[in-house]
Write an enzyme that holds these catalytic residues in place. Structure first.
Site, PDB file in Angstrom:
ATOM      1  N   SER A 285       0.902  -1.349  -0.294  1.00 44.32           N
ATOM      2  CA  SER A 285      -0.242   0.303  -0.407  1.00 44.32           C
ATOM      3  C   SER A 285       0.772   1.341  -0.164  1.00 44.32           C
ATOM      4  O   SER A 285       0.585   2.037  -0.463  1.00 44.32           O
ATOM      5  CB  SER A 285      -1.238   0.051   1.361  1.00 44.32           C
ATOM      6  OG  SER A 285      -2.180  -1.051   0.780  1.00 44.32           O
TER       7      SER A 285
ATOM      8  N   ARG B 240       1.531   4.465  -3.334  1.00 43.44           N
ATOM      9  CA  ARG B 240       1.257   5.383  -2.736  1.00 43.44           C
ATOM     10  C   ARG B 240       3.144   6.357  -2.314  1.00 43.44           C
ATOM     11  O   ARG B 240       2.893   7.869  -3.769  1.00 43.44           O
ATOM     12  CB  ARG B 240       0.404   5.888  -1.078  1.00 43.44           C
ATOM     13  CG  ARG B 240      -0.550   5.109  -1.140  1.00 43.44           C
ATOM     14  CD  ARG B 240      -1.172   5.251   0.210  1.00 43.44           C
ATOM     15  NE  ARG B 240      -2.527   4.672  -0.520  1.00 43.44           N
ATOM     16  CZ  ARG B 240      -3.582   3.512   0.140  1.00 43.44           C
ATOM     17  NH1 ARG B 240      -2.348   2.177   0.004  1.00 43.44           N
ATOM     18  NH2 ARG B 240      -4.608   3.296   0.064  1.00 43.44           N
TER      19      ARG B 240
ATOM     20  N   ASP C 274      -6.265  -8.491   4.235  1.00 44.53           N
ATOM     21  CA  ASP C 274      -6.025  -9.662   3.101  1.00 44.53           C
ATOM     22  C   ASP C 274      -5.800 -10.269   4.262  1.00 44.53           C
ATOM     23  O   ASP C 274      -4.516 -11.365   3.480  1.00 44.53           O
ATOM     24  CB  ASP C 274      -4.829  -8.840   2.919  1.00 44.53           C
ATOM     25  CG  ASP C 274      -5.121  -7.653   1.658  1.00 44.53           C
ATOM     26  OD1 ASP C 274      -6.324  -7.946   1.174  1.00 44.53           O
ATOM     27  OD2 ASP C 274      -4.584  -6.360   1.511  1.00 44.53           O
TER      28      ASP C 274
END
Length: 448
Positions: free
Chosen positions: A29, A33, A326
């Site tokens: 993640s 980003r 997840d």
């Protein structure tokens, strides 16, 4: 991106305990980003610890196609020279996002705020995943989207010339939808307001602040309200990417299940909105502790020590799902080895991941003699500690987390567990098999 040739693997109980210290790949993640914010910033952003899986490499290629200079300096070490907010250019070709729902949805937010035309596609798995959940709110910026039936990829977008700020209440908790709205809001004059019913991972908010944007968060009766002041000048800032807690989950659970094991997973992101699995495993009795806690790049990190434990079944509340969405496949493996029954509540979001992950997890368990049921959006697993049959072949449905969960299961079953295809593990955890075999001092995981 072409489909790699299938790579069947099988895992069996190792000759002895799992021991050692290891690092896992950088947080996926945060890696996505870091590249995107580097592309939007003025100046040069140095990134260390970047996950170099296929998903993140797709994001790097997309940022390059949109005009940023993206350069790999060495393992995990990257440099991005950005174009400033609103400065991305029209890509010359279709943007292939591989297997990454995060990259595709966040990129749609970025593109909505830029007056460019772009077409996005992905692999067969990504082309099945719903994009309407982001294209609907993003349309309010003035961007236009053309999609396949069901709002799926490939899709085309023409970003807004003068994007409007959004005021959007998320119908379901989704960090990807929230982030897409905030990224679109960067290019809009005025304040973008996003309300989430439950807190989801806040890496986007943390990184916006790290690069100099003004973001405020308020907890209200309506939910968690995030306010972003539009058209900031983002300034390049170094990013140190911590180890991905979703990847750390696999060696941690393996250590809990294999008798005598003690494993230390170093430099793991401990953002409280990502540590639901640690909380849950501790409730099951797991011997887990955190050492060497510190802050890096605006994110808390530490080392996790996991030791073999006889686990007990529990009920996992639905409110915890956003902080461990997840990790449910590998939690189901821990539940199979626990004494008693584990009920995981509120897993609707699992149905729209890389695969229908709820159905795939149930099938994984059933194929290996583990009693389980799906009731509504709940998964119920009946544990048989020390006596899990195994012996099945698991269909991975091109889902890296299903493949890794099945291989961890095989380390704790009476008969080996096979997977039909492990090629997709490289999207999030390059070198997974080598690393796990290193902890075992042998090759319990090998070709099927």
């Amino acid at each position: 991106m072409s489909h790699p040739d299938p790579r069947p693997l099988k895992a069996q109980a190792p000759a002895g305990p799992l021991t050692g210290r290891l690092g896992v790949p950088g947080d996926k993640s945060i890696s996505h980003r870091a590249l995107m914010f580097g592309a939007l910033a003025v100046g040069t952003t140095e990134i260390s610890g970047l996950l170099e899986g296929e998903d993140v490499l797709c994001t790097a290629a997309a940022m390059r196609a949109l005009g940023a200079e993206v350069e790999r300096l060495g393992p995990g070490s990257w440099r991005v020279s950005g174009r400033g907010v609103g400065g991305l250019v029209e890509p010359p070709d279709v943007l292939d996002m591989g297997n990454s729902g995060t990259a595709a949805r966040l990129l749609l937010g970025l593109l909505a705020g830029h007056p460019v035309f772009a077409v996005l596609t992905g692999d067969a798995s990504l082309r099945k995943r719903p994009m309407k959940r982001v294209t609907d709110p993003l349309s309010a910026t003035g961007a236009t989207f053309w999609t396949r039936e069901g709002g799926r990829l490939p899709l085309a977008v023409r970003g807004a010339v003068d994007p409007l700020p959004l005021d959007y209440v998320l119908p379901v908790a989704s960090a990807q939808v929230k982030s897409a709205c905030l990224l679109a809001g960067l290019c809009a004059a005025g304040t973008t307001r996003v309300v989430e019913p439950e807190r989801t991972r806040d890496h986007t908010e943390n990184m916006l602040r790290h690069f100099g944007a003004t973001v405020s968060v308020q907890d209200t009766a309506e939910g968690r309200v995030i306010l972003l002041e539009g058209q900031p000048e983002l300034v390049a800032a170094p990013v140190v990417v911590p180890g991905d807690p979703s990847s750390a989950a696999f060696p941690i659970v393996a250590a809990l299940l294999v008798p005598g094991s003690r494993v230390v997973v170093e430099n793991i992101g401990l953002n409280p909105l990502r540590t639901g699995l640690i909380t849950t495993l501790r409730e099951m009795g797991a011997a887990l502790r955190v050492e060497n806690e510190r802050v890096a790049g605006g994110e808390p990190v530490g080392d996790i020590v996991a030791e073999y434990t006889e686990l007990v079944g529990i009920t996992v509340p639905p409110g915890r799902a956003p902080s461990m969405i997840d990790e449910y496949p590998v939690l189901a493996i821990a539940a199979a080895a626990a004494r008693g029954t584990t009920r995981m509540q509120g897993l609707a979001e699992l149905r729209v991941k890389e695969s229908d992950r709820l159905a795939a997890t149930f099938a994984l368990l059933a194929a290996n003699g583990i009693k389980a049921e799906i009731e509504g959006d709940d998964l119920i697993v009946h544990g048989t500690p020390g006596a899990i049959p195994g012996g099945g072949t698991v269909e991975t449905h091109m889902d890296h987390r299903i493949a890794m969960a099945a291989l961890v299961l095989g380390l704790a079953t009476r008969a080996p567990v096979a997977v039909d295809d492990a090629a997709f593990i490289d999207t999030s955890f390059p070198g997974f098999t080598t690393l796990m075999n290193g902890l075992a001092g042998g090759t319990p995981i090998g070709p099927a």
